[in-house]
Design an enzyme around this catalytic site. Sequence first.
Site, PDB file in Angstrom:
ATOM      1  N   ASP A  42       3.696  -7.917   1.262  1.00 13.88           N
ATOM      2  CA  ASP A  42       4.337  -7.829  -0.050  1.00 13.88           C
ATOM      3  C   ASP A  42       5.775  -7.346   0.168  1.00 13.88           C
ATOM      4  O   ASP A  42       6.250  -7.264   1.309  1.00 13.88           O
ATOM      5  CB  ASP A  42       3.544  -6.909  -0.990  1.00 13.88           C
ATOM      6  CG  ASP A  42       3.544  -5.464  -0.511  1.00 13.88           C
ATOM      7  OD1 ASP A  42       4.066  -5.187   0.586  1.00 13.88           O
ATOM      8  OD2 ASP A  42       3.028  -4.597  -1.246  1.00 13.88           O
TER       9      ASP A  42
ATOM     10  N   TYR B 129      -1.391 -12.230  -0.445  1.00 11.66           N
ATOM     11  CA  TYR B 129      -1.339 -10.784  -0.203  1.00 11.66           C
ATOM     12  C   TYR B 129      -2.710 -10.133  -0.469  1.00 11.66           C
ATOM     13  O   TYR B 129      -3.251  -9.411   0.377  1.00 11.66           O
ATOM     14  CB  TYR B 129      -0.265 -10.105  -1.079  1.00 11.66           C
ATOM     15  CG  TYR B 129      -0.404  -8.608  -1.025  1.00 11.66           C
ATOM     16  CD1 TYR B 129       0.108  -7.895   0.053  1.00 11.66           C
ATOM     17  CD2 TYR B 129      -1.132  -7.918  -1.994  1.00 11.66           C
ATOM     18  CE1 TYR B 129      -0.083  -6.528   0.164  1.00 11.66           C
ATOM     19  CE2 TYR B 129      -1.333  -6.555  -1.904  1.00 11.66           C
ATOM     20  CZ  TYR B 129      -0.803  -5.874  -0.824  1.00 11.66           C
ATOM     21  OH  TYR B 129      -1.015  -4.522  -0.709  1.00 11.66           O
TER      22      TYR B 129
ATOM     23  N   GLU C  65      -6.345  -3.557  -5.493  1.00 13.87           N
ATOM     24  CA  GLU C  65      -5.193  -4.371  -5.097  1.00 13.87           C
ATOM     25  C   GLU C  65      -4.636  -5.154  -6.282  1.00 13.87           C
ATOM     26  O   GLU C  65      -3.440  -5.327  -6.410  1.00 13.87           O
ATOM     27  CB  GLU C  65      -5.565  -5.320  -3.947  1.00 13.87           C
ATOM     28  CG  GLU C  65      -5.795  -4.608  -2.623  1.00 13.87           C
ATOM     29  CD  GLU C  65      -4.547  -3.888  -2.082  1.00 13.87           C
ATOM     30  OE1 GLU C  65      -3.429  -4.224  -2.496  1.00 13.87           O
ATOM     31  OE2 GLU C  65      -4.700  -2.972  -1.259  1.00 13.87           O
TER      32      GLU C  65
END
Length: 354
Positions: free
Chosen positions: A145, A127, A44
């Site tokens: 996002d 996020y 991520e």
Amino acid sequence: MKDETLRYFDNSGFQEKLISWYQANKRDLPWRQNQDPYRVWVSEIMLQQTKVDTVKPYFERFMEKFPTVHALAEADEQAVLKAWEGLGYYSRARNLQTAVREVVAEYDGKVPKNKNELGKLKGIGPYTKGAILSIAFGQPEPAVDGNVMRVLSRVLRISDNIAEAKVKKRFEAIVSEMISKDDPSSFNQGLMELGALVCTPKAPLCLFCPVNAYCRAFSEGIQEQLPVKSKAKKPKRVTYLVLLLKKGKEVIIEQRSEQGLLANLWQFPMIPMKGEMDAAQAEKWFEAEYGWSIQIGKEAGELKHVFTHLVWDLKIFEADVLYASDDTRLKSVNEIEISEYPFPVSHQKMMKFL
Ligand code: SF4
């Protein structure tokens, strides 16, 4: 309280379509091989501002080098930056290592599944926190996002400006209500995958979209007008004269400051150009800054490098060292040694001029 927009929305039908489409169509990506929280975390962080295809080889190499939180925590920062070289946004790598060290020191090497503890780690914003909690730990937390805001602006026909922080918060509240409690991981990843493969910024593939029956923008034919996003400010432009500075057979490189843009990476020396600056003035600037006397030769080329808020115009010149003091910022390396240092992309590209 329920967001007004969800009042007449068939959320269970939407969840079911989205999740079954995701499970049948998800791409086979290296970080989807298992739900190890460290792997999810690294992927991520790498995927922020960076395309999936670019990230894939970096992720695989990074995992080979630093397969566990302990391996990354113990690694030398320069080795981590070298593994990140070319991926950009290097503060991501430094923050990741700082946070991983905290996980080792404070949480016995286990990525915390408590959202407050996880959210306090360096570099983990809302996020990334939501992505780790939902994908690795199966918690129904939103991971919103730009992709997710685009999809949901269209599905729910929301015309708020997605560049505003308060609008992002609204979408987080909406996803908190919409998310599947049974399979939060597939719900969040389904939204992301739909944004990447079907509900693309331009020309979304609505006719093939698994949730088109639920999509308000599609039913009104306004999918290409959403989301609403105000234009970003024009980036600032700065011109530098970059020196391919030779000392005999060796070349001079310099480590950037440990704070700010591209911190701690290495580069060829750069002279900021204010207005018109000729070679003699640049040589004087260099002598005042480093105590080295140099002679600037012919131009080797030009490069432009675009950051999010900044553009570098780089004019590259050959140069020779006439006198070297012992300024410790500058380092003399041969053509083999140079490959051991992490360089930003713009300076990697200059290697061809050497
Ligand atoms: Fe996006 Fe079109 Fe699907 Fe709506 S129908 S979610 S606009 S791809």
